[in-house]
Scaffold this motif. Structure first.
Motif, PDB file in Angstrom:
ATOM      1  N   PRO A 190       0.875  -1.148  -0.134  1.00 49.52           N
ATOM      2  CA  PRO A 190      -0.085  -0.047   0.054  1.00 49.52           C
ATOM      3  C   PRO A 190       0.897   1.352   0.015  1.00 49.52           C
ATOM      4  CG  PRO A 190      -0.736  -1.557   1.519  1.00 49.52           C
ATOM      5  CD  PRO A 190       0.439  -1.997   1.175  1.00 49.52           C
ATOM      6  N   SER A 191       0.402   2.247  -0.352  1.00 48.58           N
ATOM      7  CA  SER A 191       0.958   3.547  -0.499  1.00 48.58           C
ATOM      8  C   SER A 191       0.101   4.458   0.449  1.00 48.58           C
ATOM      9  CB  SER A 191       1.003   4.252  -1.891  1.00 48.58           C
ATOM     10  OG  SER A 191      -0.366   4.541  -2.288  1.00 48.58           O
ATOM     11  N   GLY A 192       0.451   5.596   1.018  1.00 55.28           N
ATOM     12  CA  GLY A 192      -0.097   6.508   1.688  1.00 55.28           C
ATOM     13  C   GLY A 192       0.875   6.818   3.178  1.00 55.28           C
ATOM     14  N   THR A 193       0.080   7.655   4.084  1.00 53.80           N
ATOM     15  CA  THR A 193       0.877   7.974   5.039  1.00 53.80           C
ATOM     16  C   THR A 193       0.505   7.213   6.219  1.00 53.80           C
ATOM     17  OG1 THR A 193       1.142  10.264   4.295  1.00 53.80           O
ATOM     18  CG2 THR A 193       1.202   9.789   6.839  1.00 53.80           C
ATOM     19  N   LEU A 194       1.375   6.814   7.231  1.00 48.55           N
ATOM     20  CA  LEU A 194       1.044   5.867   8.257  1.00 48.55           C
ATOM     21  C   LEU A 194       1.422   6.903   9.527  1.00 48.55           C
ATOM     22  CD1 LEU A 194       2.390   2.538   7.368  1.00 48.55           C
ATOM     23  CD2 LEU A 194      -0.189   3.059   7.676  1.00 48.55           C
ATOM     24  N   GLU A 195       0.402   6.862  10.308  1.00 51.38           N
ATOM     25  CA  GLU A 195       0.648   7.723  11.778  1.00 51.38           C
ATOM     26  C   GLU A 195       1.347   7.044  12.547  1.00 51.38           C
ATOM     27  OE1 GLU A 195       0.269  10.896  12.144  1.00 51.38           O
ATOM     28  OE2 GLU A 195      -0.876  11.279  10.020  1.00 51.38           O
ATOM     29  N   LEU A 196       2.130   7.683  13.483  1.00 50.34           N
ATOM     30  CA  LEU A 196       2.695   6.826  14.629  1.00 50.34           C
ATOM     31  C   LEU A 196       2.121   7.360  15.782  1.00 50.34           C
ATOM     32  CD1 LEU A 196       6.657   7.595  14.184  1.00 50.34           C
ATOM     33  CD2 LEU A 196       5.630   5.577  13.657  1.00 50.34           C
ATOM     34  N   SER A 197       2.159   6.333  16.709  1.00 49.87           N
ATOM     35  CA  SER A 197       1.469   6.527  18.146  1.00 49.87           C
ATOM     36  C   SER A 197       2.098   7.563  18.916  1.00 49.87           C
ATOM     37  CB  SER A 197       0.988   5.260  18.908  1.00 49.87           C
ATOM     38  OG  SER A 197       2.557   4.823  19.433  1.00 49.87           O
ATOM     39  N   ILE A 198       1.368   7.698  20.117  1.00 50.43           N
ATOM     40  CA  ILE A 198       2.132   8.662  21.002  1.00 50.43           C
ATOM     41  C   ILE A 198       3.382   8.277  21.587  1.00 50.43           C
ATOM     42  CG2 ILE A 198       0.853   8.122  23.061  1.00 50.43           C
ATOM     43  CD1 ILE A 198       0.912  11.198  23.682  1.00 50.43           C
ATOM     44  N   ILE A 199       3.256   6.734  21.828  1.00 52.10           N
ATOM     45  CA  ILE A 199       4.324   6.045  22.228  1.00 52.10           C
ATOM     46  C   ILE A 199       5.633   5.960  21.450  1.00 52.10           C
ATOM     47  CG2 ILE A 199       5.291   3.938  23.326  1.00 52.10           C
ATOM     48  CD1 ILE A 199       2.526   3.430  24.402  1.00 52.10           C
ATOM     49  N   ASP A 200       5.150   5.636  20.041  1.00 53.58           N
ATOM     50  CA  ASP A 200       6.355   5.503  18.877  1.00 53.58           C
ATOM     51  C   ASP A 200       7.094   6.958  18.812  1.00 53.58           C
ATOM     52  OD1 ASP A 200       5.422   3.036  18.355  1.00 53.58           O
ATOM     53  OD2 ASP A 200       4.069   3.851  16.915  1.00 53.58           O
ATOM     54  N   ARG A 201       6.428   7.892  19.170  1.00 49.33           N
ATOM     55  CA  ARG A 201       7.075   9.306  19.058  1.00 49.33           C
ATOM     56  C   ARG A 201       7.985   9.609  20.109  1.00 49.33           C
ATOM     57  NH1 ARG A 201       1.850  10.663  16.677  1.00 49.33           N
ATOM     58  NH2 ARG A 201       1.427  11.806  18.880  1.00 49.33           N
ATOM     59  N   VAL A 202       8.235   9.101  21.110  1.00 45.96           N
ATOM     60  CA  VAL A 202       8.855   9.344  22.439  1.00 45.96           C
ATOM     61  C   VAL A 202      10.313   9.461  22.064  1.00 45.96           C
ATOM     62  CG1 VAL A 202       9.918   8.458  24.606  1.00 45.96           C
ATOM     63  CG2 VAL A 202       7.393   8.213  24.089  1.00 45.96           C
ATOM     64  N   VAL A 203      10.789  10.457  22.285  1.00 39.93           N
ATOM     65  CA  VAL A 203      12.296  10.979  21.569  1.00 39.93           C
ATOM     66  C   VAL A 203      13.129   9.815  22.056  1.00 39.93           C
ATOM     67  CG1 VAL A 203      14.192  12.549  21.893  1.00 39.93           C
ATOM     68  CG2 VAL A 203      11.781  13.385  21.616  1.00 39.93           C
ATOM     69  N   GLY A 204      13.075   9.341  23.071  1.00 44.86           N
ATOM     70  CA  GLY A 204      14.102   8.335  23.710  1.00 44.86           C
ATOM     71  C   GLY A 204      14.122   6.986  22.884  1.00 44.86           C
ATOM     72  N   LEU A 205      13.198   6.699  22.160  1.00 46.11           N
ATOM     73  CA  LEU A 205      13.189   5.404  21.414  1.00 46.11           C
ATOM     74  C   LEU A 205      13.675   5.658  19.987  1.00 46.11           C
ATOM     75  CD1 LEU A 205       9.425   4.286  22.399  1.00 46.11           C
ATOM     76  CD2 LEU A 205      11.543   3.453  23.077  1.00 46.11           C
ATOM     77  N   ARG A 206      13.936   6.830  19.701  1.00 41.21           N
ATOM     78  CA  ARG A 206      14.807   7.225  18.400  1.00 41.21           C
ATOM     79  C   ARG A 206      16.118   6.630  18.496  1.00 41.21           C
ATOM     80  NH1 ARG A 206      13.753   7.594  12.946  1.00 41.21           N
ATOM     81  NH2 ARG A 206      15.280   9.352  11.980  1.00 41.21           N
ATOM     82  N   HIS A 207      16.380   5.309  18.617  1.00 42.53           N
ATOM     83  CA  HIS A 207      17.551   4.634  18.526  1.00 42.53           C
ATOM     84  C   HIS A 207      17.406   3.580  17.973  1.00 42.53           C
ATOM     85  CE1 HIS A 207      16.116   2.957  22.349  1.00 42.53           C
ATOM     86  NE2 HIS A 207      16.913   1.988  22.119  1.00 42.53           N
ATOM     87  N   LEU A 208      18.741   2.614  17.755  1.00 37.25           N
ATOM     88  CA  LEU A 208      18.890   1.347  17.099  1.00 37.25           C
ATOM     89  C   LEU A 208      19.142   0.423  18.015  1.00 37.25           C
ATOM     90  CD1 LEU A 208      20.865   2.490  13.918  1.00 37.25           C
ATOM     91  CD2 LEU A 208      18.457   2.162  13.968  1.00 37.25           C
ATOM     92  N   VAL A 209      18.541  -0.872  18.130  1.00 44.11           N
ATOM     93  CA  VAL A 209      18.521  -1.527  18.848  1.00 44.11           C
ATOM     94  C   VAL A 209      19.233  -2.889  17.921  1.00 44.11           C
ATOM     95  CG1 VAL A 209      17.512  -3.682  20.299  1.00 44.11           C
ATOM     96  CG2 VAL A 209      16.267  -1.048  20.081  1.00 44.11           C
ATOM     97  N   ARG A 210      20.292  -3.253  18.719  1.00 40.53           N
ATOM     98  CA  ARG A 210      21.214  -4.295  17.709  1.00 40.53           C
ATOM     99  C   ARG A 210      21.262  -5.871  18.753  1.00 40.53           C
ATOM    100  NH1 ARG A 210      26.058  -1.797  16.224  1.00 40.53           N
ATOM    101  NH2 ARG A 210      27.262  -2.715  17.603  1.00 40.53           N
ATOM    102  N   SER A 211      20.884  -6.657  17.840  1.00 41.93           N
ATOM    103  CA  SER A 211      20.865  -8.288  18.552  1.00 41.93           C
ATOM    104  C   SER A 211      21.833  -9.028  17.420  1.00 41.93           C
ATOM    105  CB  SER A 211      19.520  -8.398  18.703  1.00 41.93           C
ATOM    106  OG  SER A 211      18.558  -8.549  17.743  1.00 41.93           O
TER     107      SER A 211
END
Length: 375
Positions: A20-41
């Protein structure tokens, strides 16, 4: 001793069918600044058993994962990213620097702009390692594991993933933003890496002690973090026993959303905080510390409901404050990464590399010792 990893190819993997094409909204939790990082495993798969003992798949794990990834990206199209294939090696994987087993940076691309990247490293013995880097803003641990299992489902020939993904960010409440205190003056921390082995016998004894003193049962997680929190509090050697110390961990809240949010793979958690005077934590027996933790867990539904309704008066629970007096714990043993099967069986070991905390789980150990890396 050093061992070289030879990366034989690098490419972007596109969804194998139209998305699909279009815009997907993030939730209020997704937009927490502290989650803007990469998880390595790292996900370690042992060499397959001899023919006839286990239905091992044939061919190259890297090729199988790549083809399955293209199919999974149709269902999970927001994850569309790239895959690195690595050449065969002939040594045990942990004799190799972890950065060699994880995808390297894509040329001219900001790392955080890639939702997901993978590298498959094959070994001449038949074992392989899947290195995964994902952006936390797109999925929490349960969501990332759900995606990885979908790749495994396709790799084993299933026509569709066993769990159908849903975006459904509108299921996550969006309360008015809480007023936050000004950010504290930045502090510099000195972290040490420490591996703590908690034997099954010691955990069983603590569970029995808690049952005898309260008439209630507790989990292995409760005991493990109680022991670590108490030991760390004692190690701080705080001069004033009335100093408050905090234990923070992240609880899944999918079951608290409308309909349970089956298949939801975004961020859906709440920070559970246990706070007590350092003297009380140091002096209590393990059962007493476990009781503090279980009391905080029991308050989770009410706290989450108050946050969802915008009724919290205290600081935003998603804006975390890091101090020496606070211990943050993340448990990856029940997320589902150790169930991922690309056709060669499930991993023997998984290791998370993330900012601030980590946990390693090794399925080869018969006594199921829990190993926690604490910073």
């Amino acid at each position: 001793m050093g061992f070289a990893v030879r990366r034989t190819s690098r490419s972007y993997v596109r969804p194998s069918a139209a998305t699909p094409s279009g815009t997907l909204e993030l939730s209020i939790i997704d937009r927490v600044v502290g989650l803007r990082h990469l998880v390595r495993s790292l996900h370690v798969f042992p060499a397959p058993a001899p023919a006839g003992e286990r239905g091992a798949a044939a061919g190259s794990p890297a090729r199988a994962v790549r083809e399955a990834l293209g199919k999974a990206l149709v269902d999970y199209y927001p994850f569309a990213g790239r895959l690195d294939d690595a050449g065969r090696l002939d040594q045990y994987p942990f004799a190799i620097p972890e950065d060699d087993l994880l995808p390297d940076a894509a040329p001219d691309v900001e790392p955080l702009d890639l939702p997901l990247s993978m590298q498959v490293t094959e070994f001449s013995c038949g074992g392989f390692v899947v290195g995964l880097i994902s952006c936390h803003a797109l999925a929490d641990g349960l969501g990332a594991a759900q995606f990885i299992n979908a790749v495994g489902d396709y790799a084993r020939g299933l026509p569709r993933p066993r769990v159908s993904p849903v975006w459904a960010r509108d299921l996550v409440p969006s309360p008015p933003k809480l007023s936050s205190a000004p950010p504290p003056f930045p502090r510099m921390f000195q972290f040490w890496h420490l591996v703590v082995d908690l034997s099954l016998d010691s955990i069983t004894r603590a569970k029995s002690q808690f049952l005898q003193s309260t008439g209630q049962r507790c989990s292995t997680f409760d005991v493990a973090i109680a022991k670590v929190w108490q030991a760390r509090t004692r190690a701080l050697r705080l001069a004033d026993p009335s100093t408050r110390v905090n234990l923070c961990f992240f609880a899944n809240t999918r079951h608290l959303l409308r309909g349970g949010a089956a298949g939801f793979y975004g961020n859906c958690f709440y920070t559970v905080t246990v706070s007590a005077e350092s003297g009380a934590v140091e002096a209590a027996d393990v059962a007493g510390v476990v009781a503090m933790i279980r009391d905080a867990k029991a308050r989770l539904p009410a706290k989450f409901a108050r946050w969802a309704a915008g009724e919290l008066a205290e600081q935003d629970p998603y804006e975390l404050s890091f101090t020496y007096e606070s211990l943050f714990v993340s448990d990856w043993t029940r997320l589902g990464f150790l169930e991922a099967d690309y056709g060669w069986g499930t991993p023997s070991q998984g290791e998370k590399k993330a900012k601030g905390e980590g946990l390693r789980e090794n399925k080869k150990k018969k006594n199921r010792e829990r190993k926690k890396k604490i910073k």
